[in-house]
Design a protein around this motif. Sequence first.
Motif, PDB file in Angstrom:
ATOM      1  N   THR A 112      89.470  28.944  52.040  1.00  0.00           N
ATOM      2  CA  THR A 112      88.061  29.162  51.903  1.00  0.00           C
ATOM      3  C   THR A 112      87.684  30.549  51.498  1.00  0.00           C
ATOM      4  O   THR A 112      88.585  31.567  51.536  1.00  0.00           O
ATOM      5  N   PHE A 113      86.519  31.029  51.377  1.00  0.00           N
ATOM      6  CA  PHE A 113      86.047  32.334  50.939  1.00  0.00           C
ATOM      7  C   PHE A 113      86.464  33.241  51.857  1.00  0.00           C
ATOM      8  O   PHE A 113      86.802  34.513  51.720  1.00  0.00           O
ATOM      9  N   ALA A 114      86.125  32.884  53.124  1.00  0.00           N
ATOM     10  CA  ALA A 114      86.443  33.761  54.420  1.00  0.00           C
ATOM     11  C   ALA A 114      87.757  33.972  54.374  1.00  0.00           C
ATOM     12  O   ALA A 114      88.329  35.116  54.984  1.00  0.00           O
ATOM     13  N   GLU A 115      88.798  33.020  54.017  1.00  0.00           N
ATOM     14  CA  GLU A 115      90.034  33.509  54.080  1.00  0.00           C
ATOM     15  C   GLU A 115      90.356  34.462  53.012  1.00  0.00           C
ATOM     16  O   GLU A 115      91.268  35.317  53.358  1.00  0.00           O
ATOM     17  N   VAL A 116      89.816  34.307  51.826  1.00  0.00           N
ATOM     18  CA  VAL A 116      89.976  35.458  50.883  1.00  0.00           C
ATOM     19  C   VAL A 116      89.574  36.781  51.302  1.00  0.00           C
ATOM     20  O   VAL A 116      90.246  37.718  51.111  1.00  0.00           O
ATOM     21  N   GLN A 117      88.259  36.788  52.155  1.00  0.00           N
ATOM     22  CA  GLN A 117      87.915  38.053  52.695  1.00  0.00           C
ATOM     23  C   GLN A 117      88.797  38.747  53.355  1.00  0.00           C
ATOM     24  O   GLN A 117      89.119  39.799  53.568  1.00  0.00           O
ATOM     25  N   ALA A 118      89.464  37.788  54.388  1.00  0.00           N
ATOM     26  CA  ALA A 118      90.379  38.383  55.310  1.00  0.00           C
ATOM     27  C   ALA A 118      91.522  38.992  54.710  1.00  0.00           C
ATOM     28  O   ALA A 118      92.139  39.835  55.035  1.00  0.00           O
ATOM     29  N   LYS A 119      92.028  38.423  53.266  1.00  0.00           N
ATOM     30  CA  LYS A 119      93.186  38.935  52.800  1.00  0.00           C
ATOM     31  C   LYS A 119      92.885  40.254  51.996  1.00  0.00           C
ATOM     32  O   LYS A 119      93.686  41.143  51.910  1.00  0.00           O
ATOM     33  N   VAL A 120      91.745  40.244  51.289  1.00  0.00           N
ATOM     34  CA  VAL A 120      91.536  41.442  50.281  1.00  0.00           C
ATOM     35  C   VAL A 120      90.437  42.271  50.602  1.00  0.00           C
ATOM     36  O   VAL A 120      90.098  43.307  49.941  1.00  0.00           O
ATOM     37  N   GLY A 121      89.618  41.822  51.780  1.00  0.00           N
ATOM     38  CA  GLY A 121      88.401  42.543  52.011  1.00  0.00           C
ATOM     39  C   GLY A 121      87.139  42.001  51.406  1.00  0.00           C
ATOM     40  O   GLY A 121      87.153  41.262  50.442  1.00  0.00           O
ATOM     41  N   ALA A 122      85.942  42.308  52.159  1.00  0.00           N
ATOM     42  CA  ALA A 122      84.851  41.545  51.772  1.00  0.00           C
ATOM     43  C   ALA A 122      84.461  41.920  50.240  1.00  0.00           C
ATOM     44  O   ALA A 122      83.864  41.055  49.608  1.00  0.00           O
TER      45      ALA A 122
END
Length: 278
Positions: A148-158
């Motif tokens: 999910t996009f939230a998981e991408v945010q967790a990986k690389v930052g918002a």
Amino acid sequence: MELLHSGKVRDVYADGEDLLLVTSDRISIYDVILPTPIPDKGKILTQLSLWWFEQLSDVIPNHVISSTDVPVEWAGRAIRCERLDMVMVECIARGYLAGSGLKEYEREKAITGIPLPDGLIEGSQLPEPIYTPTTKAAVGEGHDEFITFAEVQAKVGAEAAEELRSVTLEIYRKGQEIAAGKGIIIADTKIELGYAKDGTLKLGDELLTPDSSRFWSADEWKPGSTQRYLDKQFLRDWSSKLDWDRTAPGPEVPEEVVEATRNRYIEVYERLTGDTWR
């Protein structure tokens, strides 16, 4: 030169501060490298990527330093490029329902947590293009999985996650607009992004090729049926009729299937660029 990495299709060499990205004629499906090469595939992918890098240079810079300053034995299928710190997320944009996106929709009525309308079928155009990232599995380490996009945010930052999504969708929209003028639909595509030394986000690897995208002929597009693919989906469909569990080693590809695959790569190259493949 030092071989740094040998991937499913490309080999990466260090040459001083630069990298040499050499595209082979190898072809992979379901993350398995098949034992039979596709003649000229490496050159077609390289030349088409270079064409797209130029077409979309106003959207985002790319890693290309030179397409001619390469060893003569790799001429036409190698690029001298800048070293990038690659983002460990597969950035995918979808404008039509196909492949793993179709399967995810059939299970969830959504892709990567993005809800989609009821009643869509294979080949349906989506209400608007969507960003559907996946994990990035190394060669031999399984398959990419939706995140999910939230998981991408967790990986690389918002902030970085928003930039990845924005760039991916803009590349898709502009690429699709150009392709539509040539009678081609880009159903979906995957791009590779990384950061230069100065922190600039840049395109790397390949761009809008038959290996990284689904191409359909617009005048033959018919939702609800299998499209005439101008990409390696043709090879996936051929393999689906075999008694093969999609693990290595892959099956040998018959000569007529090799030729049909090569012809599709050439067709999409010629239709997009307007050049005759030599």
